[in-house]
Each structure stands twice: as structure tokens, then as C-alpha cells.
Design a protein around this motif. Structure first.
Motif, PDB file in Angstrom:
ATOM      1  N   UNK A 214      89.083  40.799  50.076  1.00 20.19           N
ATOM      2  CA  UNK A 214      89.794  40.753  51.391  1.00 20.19           C
ATOM      3  C   UNK A 214      89.712  39.618  52.065  1.00 20.19           C
ATOM      4  N   UNK A 215      88.846  38.781  51.963  1.00 19.41           N
ATOM      5  CA  UNK A 215      88.833  37.559  52.454  1.00 19.41           C
ATOM      6  C   UNK A 215      89.845  36.504  51.960  1.00 19.41           C
ATOM      7  N   UNK A 216      90.003  36.491  50.483  1.00 16.70           N
ATOM      8  CA  UNK A 216      91.049  35.709  49.800  1.00 16.70           C
ATOM      9  C   UNK A 216      92.532  36.222  50.343  1.00 16.70           C
ATOM     10  N   UNK A 217      92.526  37.439  50.522  1.00 22.96           N
ATOM     11  CA  UNK A 217      94.072  38.091  50.885  1.00 22.96           C
ATOM     12  C   UNK A 217      94.259  37.400  52.297  1.00 22.96           C
ATOM     13  N   UNK A 218      93.084  37.679  53.025  1.00 27.25           N
ATOM     14  CA  UNK A 218      93.394  36.917  54.482  1.00 27.25           C
ATOM     15  C   UNK A 218      93.742  35.371  54.307  1.00 27.25           C
ATOM     16  N   UNK A 219      92.816  34.794  53.715  1.00 26.31           N
ATOM     17  CA  UNK A 219      93.160  33.335  53.545  1.00 26.31           C
ATOM     18  C   UNK A 219      94.641  32.822  53.013  1.00 26.31           C
TER      19      UNK A 219
END
Length: 357
Positions: A214-219
Motif C-alpha cells: 500500500x505504501x509503495x502504491x501511494x508513493x
């Protein structure tokens, strides 16, 4: 030597659960090694399900039922994907084709600049070396451009692959979200009831993997949109294409940012030369990278990733070599898995003494 090896095996492999976990990891690695290509839709479905699970949990926390929360997130994500295919990807594809059409002129301009080097530094480089370098680069770019322009989904294989992704992956995502707990229970039913080590590794990886994806998608979204807006305001050509490249570059820590700097700098140089606009754009790009590395990444991954930069680079190189794109994408979670297993792995010194009598 044999005695030393026997003591090492006795120390680290005397626990039955540790042996079972080692066997499971070994078999899983073999399956991925030999069937990785066929399992790509499953990997894609798992990644998307992990990305959407956080939203499902938040909707459930405000009173929605499980099925209603899954349906809401699935519809929202489907709308986002449709918007991507209708508006963003066509613009990126058009800019990519235009870029390849302009590559011959860019190569000519680059050759003119490089040919100044033998005049100014004849002891370091010769005109023949520059011509050979330009000739090699032009040949490679020509082949790449021909492949790009001839690329089509008209072949039967391309159509079948597209159908698999656009039909199978959404169904997999939906089932993973709806029945994830039951699927996990079914997959773990054959494992021993007492499995403290496996549960410890699984609980740590489940939380960290979900946070990482999820963090990588947001980044990717933040960096890509910020880059596109900044580049569009500065007036550089191919702003959408460069925004997509810079956004995707965060998939490969450290290496991705260094690699994508080259096309950004070259396109800016070919458009403006050594001008103020070039300096402003590179300054904006540097600021975006600094914010990403010093603000966004610590906020998103402070708990999900606790690895030394050298460990991350080694993981990217090793797993990327083994499994290509998916190895690169999962390099940090896989490195975290290795670290979790090493931390939880029991030794003979830690095992409880056998029951007397």
C-alpha cells in the motif's frame, strides 16, 4: 570438518518446525522458479488485494458489512483503472511514440556536442571513439523504435494474455478480498497445530507486506503526479511520460532514481540546452527526489522496512536476477522475510529440554 558440519546441523536444524518451514520455503521457491510466468495473474491479484485491504478495513470500521466494504472498494478501484486506460495511458503512449520519432534528431544533436570533446580533450578521447559510440547507440535505438512502432495486440497470444489479465485478475482480487481468511485457513490446515515460529514469521510478514504494497502504491502515485505537474508547469516535452517513469522508478530503491535521472536530464537538455529552464527543471526534479527520500519514504515505511541500504540493494540485485520484475518489486519484502526467519529461527540452545522419563 564433518564433525563441525554435524554440530552446525544439530544446532540449527534439530527443531521439526524449523525443518518444515525450510522445506516449505524450498518448495515455494521451486514452484515460483518454474511456474512464475503462469502465476503472474495470481501475483497481480494478491498485490491488488493487499492494496485494497486497508480501504476495506476502514470501511468496515465505520459500520459497513464485509461484502459491502469489498464491493465499494472494488468499484472505486475499477473506476480508477478505467480512468487510467481512458485518459492517462493513451497520453503516455502518444508521447512515447513521439519521443522515438524524434530520437534521430536527438542523436544528431548529441553527436555534435560529443564531437567537441576530442577537440578540447584529445588526450582522453578520440573522434573515432565518439563515432563508434554514437553508431552503437543509434543502432540500438533504431531497433527499439522499430519494435515499439510494430508492437500490437493483434496476435493471438497478445489477445489471450490481455483477456487473462483483464478477466482473471479482477476475479482473483474479488475472491481474495471476500474469502481471504477462508483461503488462508484452507492453505494452513495441513500444518501442525503447534507452530509458534511459523505464526511469528507469518504475522510479521503479513503486516509488513500489506504496509509495503500500500505504501509503495501511494508513493508511486504521489511522486508521479508531483513530477507530472512540476514538469508540465515548467513546459518540458513528454511531461506525462516522464512523470510515469519517475513514479515507477521508486519500485527500485536508490537504483531507480539514479537510472531515471538520465532520460530526464537528456530530454531537458535536448529541449533547452544549458539554459536557465534546464537548471530549473533539474532543481525541481532534485527537490522531488529529496522529498521522496526524506519525507514520503520515512512516513510510509518507517515500520514496514527496517533494513540497511546495502541489504536493500543486494536484495534488489539478487531477487531481480532470479525473478525479474516481480523479484525487484518484492525485493524488500523478501529481504524482510529472510530477516524475520533468521530472527525467529530456533537453535538447539533455545529448545526446551526433553521430558524426563
Amino acid at each position: 570438518m564433518q564433525k563441525i558440519f554435524s554440530k552446525w546441523v544439530q544446532r540449527y536444524f534439530s527443531n521439526e518446525e524449523a525443518l518444515l518451514l525450510f522445506l516449505l520455503l524450498f518448495v515455494s521457491g521451486l514452484v515460483i522458479w518454474h511456474l512464475g510466468g503462469a502465476l503472474i495473474p495470481v501475483f497481480a491479484g494478491l498485490i491488488l488485494a493487499f492494496m485494497m485491504q486497508g480501504g476495506v478495513n476502514r470501511l468496515k470500521s465505520i459500520g459497513l458489512g464485509h461484502k459491502s466494504a469489498v464491493a465499494t472498494m472494488f468499484i472505486a478501484f475499477t473506476g480508477f483503472v478505467v480512468a487510467m486506460f481512458l485518459f492517462i495511458l493513451p497520453a503516455v503512449w502518444t508521447q512515447l511514440v513521439n519521443l522515438f520519432n524524434e530520437l534521430p534528431g536527438m542523436v544528431t544533436k548529441l553527436q555534435q556536442v560529443l564531437m567537441l570533446l576530442p577537440q578540447n580533450y584529445p588526450e582522453l578521447v578520440s573522434a573515432e571513439q565518439i563515432r563508434n559510440l554514437i553508431g552503437t547507440a543509434a543502432a540500438e535505438l533504431s531497433q527499439l523504435g522499430q519494435w515499439l512502432l510494430s508492437f500490437s495486440l493483434s496476435s493471438l497470444t497478445g489477445v489471450l494474455t490481455a483477456l487473462i489479465y483483464f478477466v482473471l485478475v479482477p476475479f482473483l482480487v474479488l475472491f481474495f478480498l471476500l474469502d481471504g481468511d477462508r483461503l488462508i485457513a484452507g492453505w494452513t490446515a495441513f500444518l501442525p497445530k503447534k507452530r509458534e515460529m511459523m505464526d511469528q514469521v507469518w504475522n510479521e510478514m503479513d503486516s509488513q507486506l500489506a504496509n509495503y504494497i500500500r505504501g509503495k502504491a501511494i508513493e508511486i502515485l504521489i511522486v508521479g503526479v508531483a513530477t507530472f505537474i512540476s514538469f508540465a508547469l515548467l513546459g518540458i516535452n513528454y511531461a506525462a511520460l516522464l512523470g510515469l517513469l519517475v513514479g515507477l522508478s521508486v519500485l527500485i530503491p536508490y537504483i531507480g532514481a539514479a537510472v531515471v535521472t538520465v532520460p530526464v536530464a537528456l530530454i531537458a537538455f535536448f529541449q533547452w540546452g544549458w539554459s536557465d529552464q534546464f537548471l530549473y527543471l533539474m532543481l525541481a526534479y532534485t527537490i522531488i527526489q529529496a522529498i521522496d527520500g526524506n519525507v514520503i519514504v520515512p512516513l510510509l515505511f518507517s515500520e514496514a522496512v527496517n533494513l540497511h541500504p546495502v541489504s536493500i540493494i543486494v536484495a534488489v540485485l539478487v531477487f531481480g536476477t532470479l525473478w525479474g520484475f516481480w523479484g525487484v518489486f518484492f525485493a524488500i519484502p523478501l529481504a524482510t522475510l529472510v530477516k524475520s526467519i533468521v530472527s525467529a529461527w530456533p537453535t538447539a540452545d533455545e529448545l526446551p529440554p526433553p521430558d524426563a522419563g
